[in-house]
Design a protein around this motif. Structure first.
Motif, PDB file in Angstrom:
ATOM      1  N   PRO A 105       0.832  -1.208   0.000  1.00  0.00           N
ATOM      2  CA  PRO A 105       0.000   0.000   0.000  1.00  0.00           C
ATOM      3  C   PRO A 105       0.867   1.259   0.000  1.00  0.00           C
ATOM      4  CG  PRO A 105      -0.766  -1.566   1.644  1.00  0.00           C
ATOM      5  CD  PRO A 105       0.555  -2.079   1.151  1.00  0.00           C
ATOM      6  N   VAL A 106       0.273   2.342  -0.446  1.00  0.00           N
ATOM      7  CA  VAL A 106       0.957   3.634  -0.443  1.00  0.00           C
ATOM      8  C   VAL A 106       1.124   4.095   1.000  1.00  0.00           C
ATOM      9  CG1 VAL A 106       0.887   6.016  -1.258  1.00  0.00           C
ATOM     10  CG2 VAL A 106      -0.088   4.178  -2.661  1.00  0.00           C
ATOM     11  N   ALA A 107       2.327   4.553   1.369  1.00  0.00           N
ATOM     12  CA  ALA A 107       2.601   4.976   2.745  1.00  0.00           C
ATOM     13  C   ALA A 107       2.355   6.464   2.954  1.00  0.00           C
ATOM     14  CB  ALA A 107       4.038   4.636   3.134  1.00  0.00           C
ATOM     15  N   ILE A 108       2.639   7.268   1.938  1.00  0.00           N
ATOM     16  CA  ILE A 108       2.496   8.725   2.064  1.00  0.00           C
ATOM     17  C   ILE A 108       2.024   9.308   0.742  1.00  0.00           C
ATOM     18  CG2 ILE A 108       3.674  10.908   2.595  1.00  0.00           C
ATOM     19  CD1 ILE A 108       5.826   9.273   4.017  1.00  0.00           C
ATOM     20  N   VAL A 109       1.070  10.223   0.806  1.00  0.00           N
ATOM     21  CA  VAL A 109       0.736  11.053  -0.351  1.00  0.00           C
ATOM     22  C   VAL A 109       0.845  12.516   0.074  1.00  0.00           C
ATOM     23  CG1 VAL A 109      -0.752   9.391  -1.523  1.00  0.00           C
ATOM     24  CG2 VAL A 109      -1.744  10.956   0.153  1.00  0.00           C
ATOM     25  N   MET A 110       1.253  13.347  -0.869  1.00  0.00           N
ATOM     26  CA  MET A 110       1.345  14.784  -0.621  1.00  0.00           C
ATOM     27  C   MET A 110       0.644  15.537  -1.735  1.00  0.00           C
ATOM     28  SD  MET A 110       5.249  15.452   0.655  1.00  0.00           S
ATOM     29  CE  MET A 110       6.101  14.354   1.787  1.00  0.00           C
ATOM     30  N   PHE A 133     -11.433  11.705   0.285  1.00  0.00           N
ATOM     31  CA  PHE A 133     -12.174  10.456   0.453  1.00  0.00           C
ATOM     32  C   PHE A 133     -11.395   9.287  -0.142  1.00  0.00           C
ATOM     33  CE2 PHE A 133     -15.118   7.266  -1.247  1.00  0.00           C
ATOM     34  CZ  PHE A 133     -15.787   6.900  -0.089  1.00  0.00           C
ATOM     35  N   PHE A 134     -10.805   9.480  -1.304  1.00  0.00           N
ATOM     36  CA  PHE A 134     -10.081   8.413  -1.997  1.00  0.00           C
ATOM     37  C   PHE A 134      -8.860   7.967  -1.192  1.00  0.00           C
ATOM     38  CE2 PHE A 134      -7.126   6.928  -5.410  1.00  0.00           C
ATOM     39  CZ  PHE A 134      -7.896   5.874  -5.870  1.00  0.00           C
ATOM     40  N   TYR A 135      -8.072   8.928  -0.694  1.00  0.00           N
ATOM     41  CA  TYR A 135      -6.876   8.584   0.072  1.00  0.00           C
ATOM     42  C   TYR A 135      -7.236   7.979   1.432  1.00  0.00           C
ATOM     43  CZ  TYR A 135      -4.572  11.730  -3.297  1.00  0.00           C
ATOM     44  OH  TYR A 135      -4.113  12.339  -4.430  1.00  0.00           O
ATOM     45  N   GLU A 136      -8.264   8.540   2.072  1.00  0.00           N
ATOM     46  CA  GLU A 136      -8.616   8.120   3.428  1.00  0.00           C
ATOM     47  C   GLU A 136      -9.415   6.822   3.448  1.00  0.00           C
ATOM     48  OE1 GLU A 136     -10.505  10.625   7.008  1.00  0.00           O
ATOM     49  OE2 GLU A 136     -11.985   9.992   5.504  1.00  0.00           O
ATOM     50  N   GLN A 137     -10.471   6.719   2.666  1.00  0.00           N
ATOM     51  CA  GLN A 137     -11.413   5.613   2.767  1.00  0.00           C
ATOM     52  C   GLN A 137     -11.162   4.482   1.777  1.00  0.00           C
ATOM     53  OE1 GLN A 137     -13.779   5.377   5.237  1.00  0.00           O
ATOM     54  NE2 GLN A 137     -12.672   7.171   6.013  1.00  0.00           N
ATOM     55  N   ILE A 138     -10.544   4.789   0.646  1.00  0.00           N
ATOM     56  CA  ILE A 138     -10.314   3.755  -0.365  1.00  0.00           C
ATOM     57  C   ILE A 138      -8.886   3.211  -0.271  1.00  0.00           C
ATOM     58  CG2 ILE A 138     -10.372   3.194  -2.811  1.00  0.00           C
ATOM     59  CD1 ILE A 138     -13.111   3.860  -1.534  1.00  0.00           C
ATOM     60  N   LEU A 139      -7.909   4.078  -0.443  1.00  0.00           N
ATOM     61  CA  LEU A 139      -6.516   3.623  -0.371  1.00  0.00           C
ATOM     62  C   LEU A 139      -6.036   3.450   1.065  1.00  0.00           C
ATOM     63  CD1 LEU A 139      -4.741   5.711  -3.165  1.00  0.00           C
ATOM     64  CD2 LEU A 139      -5.900   3.503  -3.338  1.00  0.00           C
ATOM     65  N   LYS A 140      -6.675   4.183   1.987  1.00  0.00           N
ATOM     66  CA  LYS A 140      -6.297   4.139   3.415  1.00  0.00           C
ATOM     67  C   LYS A 140      -4.801   4.438   3.596  1.00  0.00           C
ATOM     68  CE  LYS A 140      -9.950   0.757   4.396  1.00  0.00           C
ATOM     69  NZ  LYS A 140     -10.931   1.755   4.846  1.00  0.00           N
ATOM     70  N   VAL A 141      -4.359   5.523   2.989  1.00  0.00           N
ATOM     71  CA  VAL A 141      -2.959   5.944   3.089  1.00  0.00           C
ATOM     72  C   VAL A 141      -2.692   6.441   4.511  1.00  0.00           C
ATOM     73  CG1 VAL A 141      -1.184   7.462   2.169  1.00  0.00           C
ATOM     74  CG2 VAL A 141      -2.996   6.596   0.660  1.00  0.00           C
ATOM     75  N   PRO A 142      -1.687   5.905   5.213  1.00  0.00           N
ATOM     76  CA  PRO A 142      -1.464   6.281   6.618  1.00  0.00           C
ATOM     77  C   PRO A 142      -1.174   7.763   6.839  1.00  0.00           C
ATOM     78  CG  PRO A 142      -0.270   4.283   6.074  1.00  0.00           C
ATOM     79  CD  PRO A 142      -0.790   4.826   4.787  1.00  0.00           C
ATOM     80  N   TRP A 176       7.682  13.584  12.691  1.00  0.00           N
ATOM     81  CA  TRP A 176       8.422  12.333  12.588  1.00  0.00           C
ATOM     82  C   TRP A 176       7.621  11.336  11.766  1.00  0.00           C
ATOM     83  CZ3 TRP A 176      12.975  10.324  12.705  1.00  0.00           C
ATOM     84  CH2 TRP A 176      13.146   8.946  12.884  1.00  0.00           C
ATOM     85  N   ILE A 177       8.259  10.748  10.746  1.00  0.00           N
ATOM     86  CA  ILE A 177       7.620   9.738   9.905  1.00  0.00           C
ATOM     87  C   ILE A 177       8.339   8.415  10.147  1.00  0.00           C
ATOM     88  CG2 ILE A 177       7.047   9.043   7.548  1.00  0.00           C
ATOM     89  CD1 ILE A 177       7.010  11.957   6.765  1.00  0.00           C
ATOM     90  N   ALA A 178       7.727   7.570  10.950  1.00  0.00           N
ATOM     91  CA  ALA A 178       8.364   6.307  11.334  1.00  0.00           C
ATOM     92  C   ALA A 178       8.590   5.412  10.119  1.00  0.00           C
ATOM     93  CB  ALA A 178       7.498   5.589  12.370  1.00  0.00           C
ATOM     94  N   GLU A 179       7.680   5.487   9.127  1.00  0.00           N
ATOM     95  CA  GLU A 179       7.806   4.653   7.938  1.00  0.00           C
ATOM     96  C   GLU A 179       9.102   4.927   7.174  1.00  0.00           C
ATOM     97  OE1 GLU A 179       3.410   5.102   8.776  1.00  0.00           O
ATOM     98  OE2 GLU A 179       5.207   6.340   8.868  1.00  0.00           O
ATOM     99  N   MET A 180       9.644   6.134   7.340  1.00  0.00           N
ATOM    100  CA  MET A 180      10.864   6.519   6.621  1.00  0.00           C
ATOM    101  C   MET A 180      12.036   6.767   7.552  1.00  0.00           C
ATOM    102  SD  MET A 180       9.189   9.147   3.835  1.00  0.00           S
ATOM    103  CE  MET A 180      10.673   9.242   2.823  1.00  0.00           C
ATOM    104  N   ASN A 181      11.773   6.773   8.861  1.00  0.00           N
ATOM    105  CA  ASN A 181      12.805   7.081   9.849  1.00  0.00           C
ATOM    106  C   ASN A 181      13.393   8.471   9.598  1.00  0.00           C
ATOM    107  OD1 ASN A 181      14.082   6.131  12.221  1.00  0.00           O
ATOM    108  ND2 ASN A 181      15.963   5.723  11.088  1.00  0.00           N
ATOM    109  N   LEU A 182      12.521   9.398   9.229  1.00  0.00           N
ATOM    110  CA  LEU A 182      12.929  10.758   8.912  1.00  0.00           C
ATOM    111  C   LEU A 182      11.901  11.748   9.449  1.00  0.00           C
ATOM    112  CD1 LEU A 182      13.991  10.363   5.162  1.00  0.00           C
ATOM    113  CD2 LEU A 182      15.540  10.770   7.085  1.00  0.00           C
TER     114      LEU A 182
END
Length: 259
Positions: A105-110, A133-142, A176-182
């Motif tokens: 799954p996609v971890a981050i969208v900007m 709605f698409f990012y939150e409810q469909i793709l569920k991007v964290p 802090w983005i734990a998925e990237m350690n950055l």
């Protein structure tokens, strides 16, 4: 009766499937709204590349189509920047990316705000659905980041209990983005002729990941410091030699140092 039908429509749970985009699917050719958006996206990737963060299995792109099939209808949204930790190997150049079918799954969208559009906040459920709605409810991007380049406002949303919650920055103004350690935060300065606010990365020690021009300047500064150190040592040695000679001692006759 009409009210009951409307309620049922509103409460309808969409059927989501993950199917790669058909080869004959015609993608919309939406241009980037301004050159600032491409500069912002490119700068984010550049510092990651120079730091050695990016690995072959990762997928980091800008203005690129994310796909899902909702109630048998294909939906494609193209965020300004996205990060996928790991994708399946592909011999062909990707036209789009479908989570689950083509990798993780996609971890981050900007999204970088402009004065033209406002779809970044759209929770519209009907076809075609809004981006939020698409990012939150469909793709569920964290993690969903919305950045306003003119003011430097950074909105950092994290998926909690299936809803995006606004997360406040730390005392340094970073997230802090734990998925990237950055860390991700804003920085004001100039790059490629654009002066203003930028999104930047910091490592866990708080050091900002440099761009190429900054890295070159850092190397030049280190080289200059080394040159100055060597020059100081040379001058110090010359003074010592002159002093020994003034005392009637031939420096060349002294035993060599073991160091």
């Amino acid at each position: 009766m009409i009210a009951r039908l409307d309620t049922a429509r509103i409460n309808h749970e969409p059927l989501v499937t993950w199917e790669p985009l058909p080869k004959d699917f015609q993608l919309e050719d939406d241009p980037v709204e301004n050159d600032g958006q491409s500069l912002l996206a490119g700068a984010l990737r550049e510092s990651l590349e120079l730091s050695g963060f990016i690995q072959p299995q990762m997928f980091i792109v800008s203005n690129f189509g994310l796909c899902a099939t909702i109630d048998d209808r294909i939906v494609v949204k193209a965020p300004d920047w996205l990060y996928v930790p790991s994708t399946n190997p592909s011999e062909l150049m990707r036209r789009s990316y479908t989570p689950h079918a083509e990798g993780e799954p996609v971890a981050i969208v900007m999204e970088f705000l402009s004065q033209i559009d406002g779809s970044e906040y759209s929770v519209k459920r009907s076809f075609p659905p809004g981006k939020w709605f698409f990012y939150e409810q469909i793709l569920k991007v964290p993690i969903y980041v919305i950045f306003e380049p003119e003011s430097g406002l950074l909105e950092f949303y994290q998926l909690q209990n299936e809803r995006y919650e606004l997360i406040l920055p730390d005392p340094d103004g970073r997230h802090w983005i734990a998925e990237m350690n950055l860390f991700l935060g804003t920085w004001r300065g100039e790059k490629e002729g654009r002066s203003g606010y930028w999104l930047r990365w910091w490592d866990e020690s708080g050091t900002m990941l440099p761009w190429a021009v900054e890295q070159i300047e850092q190397e030049r500064h280190r080289a200059e410091q080394e040159r100055q150190r060597a020059e100081q040592e040379r001058q110090q040695k010359e003074r010592l030699m002159a002093y020994l000679r003034s005392q009637g001692i031939d420096p060349d006759s002294l035993p060599a140092s073991n160091e």
